[in-house]
Design a protein around this motif. Structure first.
Motif, PDB file in Angstrom:
ATOM      1  N   GLY A 177     -10.457   9.745  -5.549  1.00 30.06           N
ATOM      2  CA  GLY A 177     -11.398   9.423  -4.486  1.00 30.06           C
ATOM      3  C   GLY A 177     -10.901   9.644  -3.079  1.00 30.06           C
ATOM      4  N   PHE A 178      -9.587   9.524  -2.827  1.00 36.21           N
ATOM      5  CA  PHE A 178      -9.118   9.697  -1.451  1.00 36.21           C
ATOM      6  C   PHE A 178      -9.347  11.111  -0.945  1.00 36.21           C
ATOM      7  CE2 PHE A 178      -5.401  11.277  -3.716  1.00 36.21           C
ATOM      8  CZ  PHE A 178      -4.915  12.282  -2.901  1.00 36.21           C
ATOM      9  N   LYS A 179      -9.557  12.065  -1.845  1.00 35.48           N
ATOM     10  CA  LYS A 179      -9.820  13.440  -1.443  1.00 35.48           C
ATOM     11  C   LYS A 179     -11.300  13.681  -1.162  1.00 35.48           C
ATOM     12  CE  LYS A 179      -7.293  16.782  -3.072  1.00 35.48           C
ATOM     13  NZ  LYS A 179      -6.308  16.949  -1.982  1.00 35.48           N
ATOM     14  N   HIS A 180     -12.146  12.682  -1.438  1.00 38.81           N
ATOM     15  CA  HIS A 180     -13.585  12.805  -1.186  1.00 38.81           C
ATOM     16  C   HIS A 180     -13.852  12.390   0.260  1.00 38.81           C
ATOM     17  CE1 HIS A 180     -14.575  12.202  -5.755  1.00 38.81           C
ATOM     18  NE2 HIS A 180     -13.550  13.006  -5.547  1.00 38.81           N
ATOM     19  N   VAL A 181     -13.605  13.270   1.168  1.00 35.06           N
ATOM     20  CA  VAL A 181     -13.646  12.958   2.599  1.00 35.06           C
ATOM     21  C   VAL A 181     -15.014  12.395   2.985  1.00 35.06           C
ATOM     22  CG1 VAL A 181     -13.424  13.913   4.921  1.00 35.06           C
ATOM     23  CG2 VAL A 181     -11.924  14.725   3.082  1.00 35.06           C
ATOM     24  N   LYS A 182     -14.989  11.251   3.696  1.00 33.30           N
ATOM     25  CA  LYS A 182     -16.215  10.637   4.207  1.00 33.30           C
ATOM     26  C   LYS A 182     -16.399  11.018   5.672  1.00 33.30           C
ATOM     27  CE  LYS A 182     -15.148   6.349   2.842  1.00 33.30           C
ATOM     28  NZ  LYS A 182     -14.076   6.439   1.852  1.00 33.30           N
ATOM     29  N   GLN A 197       8.104  12.976  -3.239  1.00 32.50           N
ATOM     30  CA  GLN A 197       6.816  13.641  -3.349  1.00 32.50           C
ATOM     31  C   GLN A 197       6.946  14.984  -4.074  1.00 32.50           C
ATOM     32  OE1 GLN A 197       5.228  14.979   0.434  1.00 32.50           O
ATOM     33  NE2 GLN A 197       3.111  14.554  -0.185  1.00 32.50           N
ATOM     34  N   ARG A 198       7.945  15.781  -3.690  1.00 27.57           N
ATOM     35  CA  ARG A 198       8.102  17.117  -4.284  1.00 27.57           C
ATOM     36  C   ARG A 198       8.564  17.042  -5.735  1.00 27.57           C
ATOM     37  NH1 ARG A 198      10.160  18.399   0.989  1.00 27.57           N
ATOM     38  NH2 ARG A 198      12.290  18.031   0.260  1.00 27.57           N
ATOM     39  N   HIS A 252       0.818  -1.212   0.000  1.00 29.54           N
ATOM     40  CA  HIS A 252       0.000   0.000   0.000  1.00 29.54           C
ATOM     41  C   HIS A 252       0.857   1.271   0.000  1.00 29.54           C
ATOM     42  CE1 HIS A 252      -3.626   2.288   0.221  1.00 29.54           C
ATOM     43  NE2 HIS A 252      -3.303   2.861   1.367  1.00 29.54           N
ATOM     44  N   SER A 253       1.838   1.289  -0.890  1.00 24.69           N
ATOM     45  CA  SER A 253       2.696   2.477  -1.022  1.00 24.69           C
ATOM     46  C   SER A 253       2.439   3.170  -2.354  1.00 24.69           C
ATOM     47  CB  SER A 253       4.171   2.079  -0.902  1.00 24.69           C
ATOM     48  OG  SER A 253       4.502   1.040  -1.803  1.00 24.69           O
ATOM     49  N   ILE A 254       1.168   3.195  -2.742  1.00 27.44           N
ATOM     50  CA  ILE A 254       0.822   3.693  -4.073  1.00 27.44           C
ATOM     51  C   ILE A 254       1.114   5.182  -4.233  1.00 27.44           C
ATOM     52  CG2 ILE A 254      -1.593   4.154  -3.455  1.00 27.44           C
ATOM     53  CD1 ILE A 254      -2.263   3.204  -6.353  1.00 27.44           C
ATOM     54  N   GLY A 255       1.050   5.947  -3.138  1.00 21.85           N
ATOM     55  CA  GLY A 255       1.344   7.375  -3.256  1.00 21.85           C
ATOM     56  C   GLY A 255       2.745   7.610  -3.785  1.00 21.85           C
ATOM     57  N   TYR A 281       2.221  10.519   1.529  1.00 24.68           N
ATOM     58  CA  TYR A 281       2.946  11.249   0.488  1.00 24.68           C
ATOM     59  C   TYR A 281       2.178  11.345  -0.833  1.00 24.68           C
ATOM     60  CZ  TYR A 281       6.255   9.849   4.038  1.00 24.68           C
ATOM     61  OH  TYR A 281       6.851   9.612   5.252  1.00 24.68           O
ATOM     62  N   TYR A 282       0.851  11.449  -0.748  1.00 22.68           N
ATOM     63  CA  TYR A 282       0.044  11.707  -1.935  1.00 22.68           C
ATOM     64  C   TYR A 282       0.232  13.166  -2.357  1.00 22.68           C
ATOM     65  CZ  TYR A 282      -2.612   7.336  -1.122  1.00 22.68           C
ATOM     66  OH  TYR A 282      -2.994   6.030  -0.955  1.00 22.68           O
TER      67      TYR A 282
END
Length: 600
Positions: free
Chosen positions: A561-566, A385-386, A196-199, A593-594
Motif C-alpha cells: 500500500g505505501f506505493k499506492h501514492v495518494k 536495504q541492499r 516505525h522502523s518496519i522497512g 529504506y523500503y
C-alpha cells in the motif's frame, strides 16, 4: 479481485487534455521539491521525528468488548504450575499410576536407532545456524508486529474487533493513522529497535527467513538421507502413554535421565516432532499467506487464509518457538548439562567440558551479533536495504509475473473500515484546490512520452471508467477490501504513448513525506498495463475522501500500500528511478529504506 471497464460517460468536461506546458503550473513541477534521504539513520530525526511511544501490556479480547491483561497469566500460570506439581506428586505414588509407569516407562527404543546413535557434525552445525538465525527472526518479527500492534482473525481490521492488542484503544473524534498507532520497543528487543522502523525490520526478517529456509531445506534433505529422521519421528502409538509418564515425572520433580544420544523420551520426541514438522512449516506457510503477491494471485488460498488470520497464526507460531527455546534451554542446563552440551556441540557422549566450551563460543558469537545488529543498522541502513533486497528480491519479481484474475471480491466483501495513513497535504496550494472543489486541479503526465498532457478532473471523468474491488495490503500489516472507481492506467498509457526508453513511471503526490519534500514512488512501466492498476477518484461508490487521497490516488494491486501514492499531482515516465529523488525508487525507499519492488 474484481475489475470492470466501462465506456466514458456522456458528461460535459471542464477542459480538454492539453499539451505539456499549456496551462501547467508549479503545482505539477514536483521534482525540484524532492528531498533525498540519508545514508545514516539518526534515531533523533527518524520518520519525521516520530516520538518514542511504548505500548501497553498485551490485552486479550474476551467477548464483545472486555479486555484481559495477559500479564495476569504469569501469577495464574505460577499457581497452576504449583498446583500441577502437587497433584503430580500425589498421582505419582498411586499404585495404579505406578503400574502404568512400569508398563509405559516413558522411552521407547526402536531397534533401528541402535544403528543411528549420536549427532553427526551436520546436526551440530544446523543447530547453531538455527539458533543464530532465530535471534534475528524473532527480534525483527516483534518489531514488525508492533508497527500495527493489533491482531485479528478476520480480514477486516476494524478497531475494537482485534483479538489481541499492545496499544490503547483507537481514539475517537479524530483521524488516527496506522503510523500513529505504531509503538516502540526497547533498543535491544526489537530490530532495529526504534518506532516505525518496519522497512529495515522487514529486510532483517525476510533476509534471515530466506537463510533459515535454506538451512531448513538442507536439514530436511540430510535428515531423510542419513536416517536421522528416526530420532524425531514417532514410530509407535506408544509414544502417547509414554509421554504421559514423562509428564508426570517432570511435574512430580522426579525428572527422567534418559540419554538423548540414543533416543529422546516420548515427551521430548513429540515436542521436537511438532516443532520440526508442524510449526516450522506452518511458519513458512503463514508467512507466505501474508504476502500480497500470493494472496492477490491465488485468492482460493488468500480468502480462507486471509492475511490477518495468517498474521495471527504467524504470531502464535512465534510464541511457540519462544516458549520452546526457553523450556529447551532450561532442561538442557538442569538435566546433565555437560553431557547435553557435548551432544549438541561436540558430537560426543560423555561429561567432558568440550561441548560446553564450544557452546560458549557459539553463545559469544550470537550475543555479539545480537548487540551489534542495531548500531550496525543505524550506521549502515543502505547495506541492510541492499542485502535484504538481494536475498528476497528474486522471489518478489517471480510472483509479480503470476497474473491474478478479476472477480475474487465483490461489494459484499467491502470492509467497514480502512485505516487512513500517510502525511496529509497541508500546503496553501492544496488547500486552494480543495476549497474550489478541485476545479483548478490538473494532473500533469509528462516525461518520456510522445503526448504530454494536463488533465482536469472532468477530463479524467470523461475517460473510460474503470472499477475494481480489491484488497489493500499495508506494509505495516493491516488490510481491507474496498471498491475503487476511476481510470485504468492503461488508458493513460494509451493517451500519452510512452517512448521506448521509458521503463519506470514516477507518481508525485501533492503531499509531503514525513521528513519534508514531495512524496513520490516509482513503478515499473509494465505494471501500468495491468488490469488492476488504476487512478482512483471514487472509493466505495463515493468520491475519495481527504484521508484516502482526494482528489486522485494510485492503485497498483501488485504492490504494498505505501506505493499506492495518494493525492496524486503528476506522473512522469523516466528511464530509471535512480534519476529521481534519492535514487532508491520512492520516498519511503529513500528515507525509511523500503524496497522499490515490494510485492512480498
Amino acid at each position: 479481485m474484481g475489475s470492470v471497464d466501462r465506456p466514458a460517460p456522456d458528461r460535459p468536461t471542464g477542459s480538454t487534455p492539453s499539451a505539456h506546458g499549456a496551462g501547467s503550473t508549479s503545482l505539477s513541477d514536483r521534482r525540484p521539491r524532492l528531498e533525498p534521504g540519508n545514508d545514516v539513520l539518526d534515531p533523533g530525526t527518524w520518520a519525521g521525528r516520530i516520538p518514542h511511544t511504548g505500548g501497553i501490556a498485551p490485552r486479550l479480547r474476551i467477548g464483545r468488548d472486555r479486555w484481559f491483561n495477559v500479564l495476569w497469566l504469569l501469577p495464574i500460570g505460577f499457581v497452576v504450575l504449583i498446583s500441577a506439581v502437587a497433584i503430580a506428586k500425589g498421582v505419582h505414588n498411586i499404585p495404579a499410576m505406578q503400574d502404568f509407569m512400569v508398563r509405559h516407562p516413558g522411552t521407547h527404543v526402536p531397534v533401528e536407532l541402535e544403528e543411528h546413535q549420536g549427532f553427526p557434525a551436520w546436526v551440530q552445525w544446523q543447530h547453531f545456524f538455527n539458533l543464530f538465525l532465530m535471534t534475528f527472526i524473532i527480534r525483527s518479527g516483534i518489531q514488525i508486529f508492533v508497527d500495527h500492534p493489533r491482531l485479528y482473525f478476520t480480514r477486516d481490521c476494524t478497531p475494537g474487533k482485534e483479538w489481541l492488542r499492545v496499544q490503547h484503544r483507537v481514539p475517537k473524534g479524530r483521524v488516527w493513522t496506522a503510523k500513529e498507532d505504531s509503538v516502540g520497543l526497547p533498543g535491544q528487543v526489537g530490530l532495529p529497535g526504534i518506532r516505525h522502523s518496519i522497512g529495515l525490520a522487514r529486510w532483517w526478517h525476510l533476509g534471515a527467513d530466506v537463510l533459515w529456509l535454506v538451512n531448513g531445506i538442507v536439514f530436511f534433505v540430510l535428515l531423510f538421507t542419513t536416517g536421522q529422521w528416526r530420532h524425531l519421528v514417532p514410530s509407535s502409538w506408544e509414544v502417547f502413554p509414554n509421554a504421559v509418564t514423562v509428564l508426570v515425572r517432570y511435574l512430580s520433580l522426579d525428572w527422567p535421565t534418559d540419554n538423548g544420544w540414543i533416543v529422546y523420551n516420548s515427551l521430548q520426541l513429540l515436542t521436537y516432532f511438532l516443532t520440526v514438522f508442524v510449526f516450522a512449516p506452518l511458519a513458512v506457510l503463514s508467512g507466505l499467506a501474508m504476502s500480497p503477491a500470493l494472496s492477490t494471485r491465488f485468492p482460493w488460498i488468500g480468502k480462507p487464509l486471509n492475511i490477518q488470520l495468517a498474521r495471527s497464526i504467524h504470531f502464535l507460531v512465534m510464541v511457540w518457538f519462544v516458549q520452546f527455546i526457553v523450556i529447551h534451554v532450561t532442561f538442557v542446563v538442569t538435566t546433565s548439562a555437560l553431557r547435553n552440551f557435548n551432544h549438541m556441540f561436540a558430537g560426543r557422549d560423555d561429561d567432558s567440558w568440550i561441548g560446553f566450551g564450544v557452546f560458549c563460543v557459539a553463545l559469544v558469537v550470537t550475543t555479539v551479533a545480537w548487540v551489534a545488529a542495531t548500531p550496525f543498522t543505524f550506521r549502515h541502513p543502505r547495506v541492510v536495504q541492499r542485502v535484504g533486497y538481494a536475498l528476497i528480491g528474486p522471489f518478489q519479481r517471480l510472483f509479480e509475473y503470476v497474473n491474478p484474475k478479476p472477480g475474487a471480491y465483490t461489494d459484499d466483501d467491502v470492509s467497514p473500515y480502512l485505516w487512513p495513513n500517510g502525511t496529509t497535504p497541508d500546503s496553501a496550494e492544496y488547500k486552494h484546490l480543495a476549497e474550489n472543489d478541485f476545479r483548478d486541479y490538473r494532473l500533469r503526465v509528462f516525461g518520456l512520452v510522445e503526448h504530454p498532457v494536463d488533465l482536469s478532473l472532468d477530463d479524467l471523468h470523461a475517460l473510460p471508467h474503470h472499477e475494481q474491488t480489491t484488497q489493500h495490503f499495508c506494509i505495516q500489516g493491516w488490510s481491507g477490501v474496498a471498491k475503487w472507481g476511476g481510470v485504468s492506467m492503461q488508458t493513460i498509457v494509451d493517451l500519452v504513448h510512452p517512448l521506448p526508453d521509458a521503463k519506470w513511471v514516477v507518481f508525485y503526490s501533492l503531499a509531503e513525506g514525513s521528513d519534508g519534500g514531495t512524496y513520490y514512488d516509482a513503478h515499473p512501466v509494465e505494471q501500468m498495463g495491468h488490469h488492476l492498476t488504476m487512478l482512483a477518484y471514487d472509493m466505495n461508490d463515493a468520491p475519495l475522501t481527504f484521508d484516502h487521497g482526494s482528489p486522485l490516488r494510485l492503485r497498483n494491486e501488485l504492490q504494498h500500500g505505501f506505493k499506492h501514492v495518494k493525492w496524486v499531482g503528476a506522473i512522469e515516465f523516466v528511464r530509471h528511478f535512480s534519476e529521481v529523488g534519492g535514487g532508491h525508487g520512492g520516498y519511503n525507499e529513500d528515507h525509511e529504506y523500503y524496497g522499490h519492488r515490494q510485492s512480498i
